[in-house]
Motif scaffolding. Structure first.
Motif: not given
Length: 398
Positions: A133-134, A258-263
């Motif tokens: 989440w960082d 929202g507030n997400s990370v995709l590789g």
């Protein structure tokens, strides 16, 4: 200049899964650039990686008689760079329990003691990516730092479209070949960086801090809220807020992220949505690969973490604080599980089965080749190793 080696702290690497299944810690993107690209720019030299054995062929290490080993999760700034450049031979730069850097005339690895090195305590503040989440939590400030460094000695291309409205245009930088049509760019609260040959299609609305990489596209009517990064050769549409897309991934249609990370090499089908706030406003809990249990993020807002090569079918719904592993094909009705293991096929309502490695490999190769890139032997070996490492996670009967 000593040789620069970016090392994976073993504890941090585990906390950054599933993204570090397929890359070293320093190959994570936060802000405009990957961490490794930041260090290369700040130190004006090439860098190499000290990482897991199965990743080493794709991310090799280059040692020398004088080497500086830098924590791969550490993001550079002026104070850190000065302290590291002044680090004497056979010494360590530390802060609390964190080893920030080691300068050594012999091979050093993170599992080795630093007792033989002279300790220098770093008293300044710093940004260290420790948890998944960082990546999105620190993204806005990293966009601002990267923006200042990347654009310091360059001139922006002019904005020629008469139908695009800019707010605080001096905080907007456009690389060569980028095209912007009938959009709104608001850089009042943070910079906007538009990479080489990027395309901002009609009706897009962007609030900075924002970065879009080389060759990427914002589809018509895209709504970008602050602190969002789109890596190179990706396509984004719908509504997106405080997200990081590493690169070569698509969310080309309507739906909220929202507030997400995709590789890399991910795809979200049309009308895919994620929740990023619990109804009771309590802290979001996220699956931990360290404990194999949920861990409190300390955040009120946290969405989807999706590893490389994973895909979601149309109208897929992800819970607040969902983790999807590497090479997953998830689809179906209802909210998906909080954790979907790597190489899974199916959905929470329909049930899951193991994604056969041969089939997953074929899809990965096809996905990469569609971008006119080569899926090589190193890529295959990495996926095979991840498949084997995650075998026990796919205990679908229990």
């Amino acid at each position: 200049m000593p040789t620069i080696i970016l090392f994976d702290d073993p504890g941090i690497r585990l906390q950054l899964l599933p993204f570090t299944y397929t890359r070293p810690v320093s190959a994570i993107r936060c802000g405009i650039s990957k961490i490794s690209e930041k260090w290369s720019l700040w130190l004006d030299t090439a860098v190499s990686y000290q990482t897991s054995d199965y990743l080493a062929a794709a991310f090799p290490v280059l040692t020398a008689s004088d080497s500086i080993y830098i924590n791969g999760g550490l993001c550079p700034d002026a104070g850190l760079v000065e302290a590291i450049e002044k680090l004497p031979a056979q010494s360590a730069l530390i802060s609390g329990d964190d080893v920030l850097a080691i300068r050594s005339n012999e091979l050093w690895k993170p599992d080795m003691s630093i007792s033989a090195y002279e300790r220098h305590h770093y008293s300044g503040s710093f940004t260290l990516i420790r948890n998944v989440w960082d990546i999105f939590a620190f993204n806005g400030e990293q966009i601002e730092i990267d923006f200042a460094k990347i654009t310091a000695s360059k001139n922006s291309e002019p904005l020629t479209d008469p139908f695009t409205q800019c707010y605080n245009p001096e905080n907007i930088f456009i690389e060569s070949g980028a095209i912007i049509k009938a959009s709104i760019l608001n850089a009042e609260k943070g910079p906007i960086y538009i990479g080489k040959n990027a395309l901002i299609q009609e009706g897009s609305m962007i609030q900075g801090p924002f970065s879009i990489g080389e060759g990427s596209v914002l589809a018509q009517g895209t709504k970008i809220r602050p602190n969002t990064t789109v890596g190179p050769f990706s396509k984004l549409g719908g509504e997106v807020s405080n997200c990081v897309i590493f690169g070569y991934s698509n969310k080309g249609h309507d739906g909220y992220l929202g507030n997400s990370v995709l590789g890399e090499w991910c795809n979200l089908g049309a009308n895919t949505n994620n929740s990023n706030l619990k109804n009771d406003h309590s802290n979001v809990k996220l699956h931990s690969y360290v404990t194999n249990d949920l861990v409190d993020t300390g955040l009120k807002f946290c969405g989807l973490m999706m590893g490389d090569y994973s895909k979601a079918g149309i109208s897929t719904m992800f819970n607040t604080g969902s983790v999807v592993g590497v090479s997953v094909n998830v689809f179906g009705a209802g909210f998906q599980a909080k954790h979907t293991p790597s190489f899974s096929w199916g959905g929470n309502a329909e049930g899951f089965a193991e994604y056969r490695f041969e089939k997953a490999l074929h899809v990965a190769k096809d996905t990469v080749s569609r971008r006119n890139l080569t899926f090589g032997e190193h890529d295959e070996q990495i996926l095979k190793s991840v498949f084997e490492q995650t075998q026990q996670q796919r205990d679908f009967e229990n």
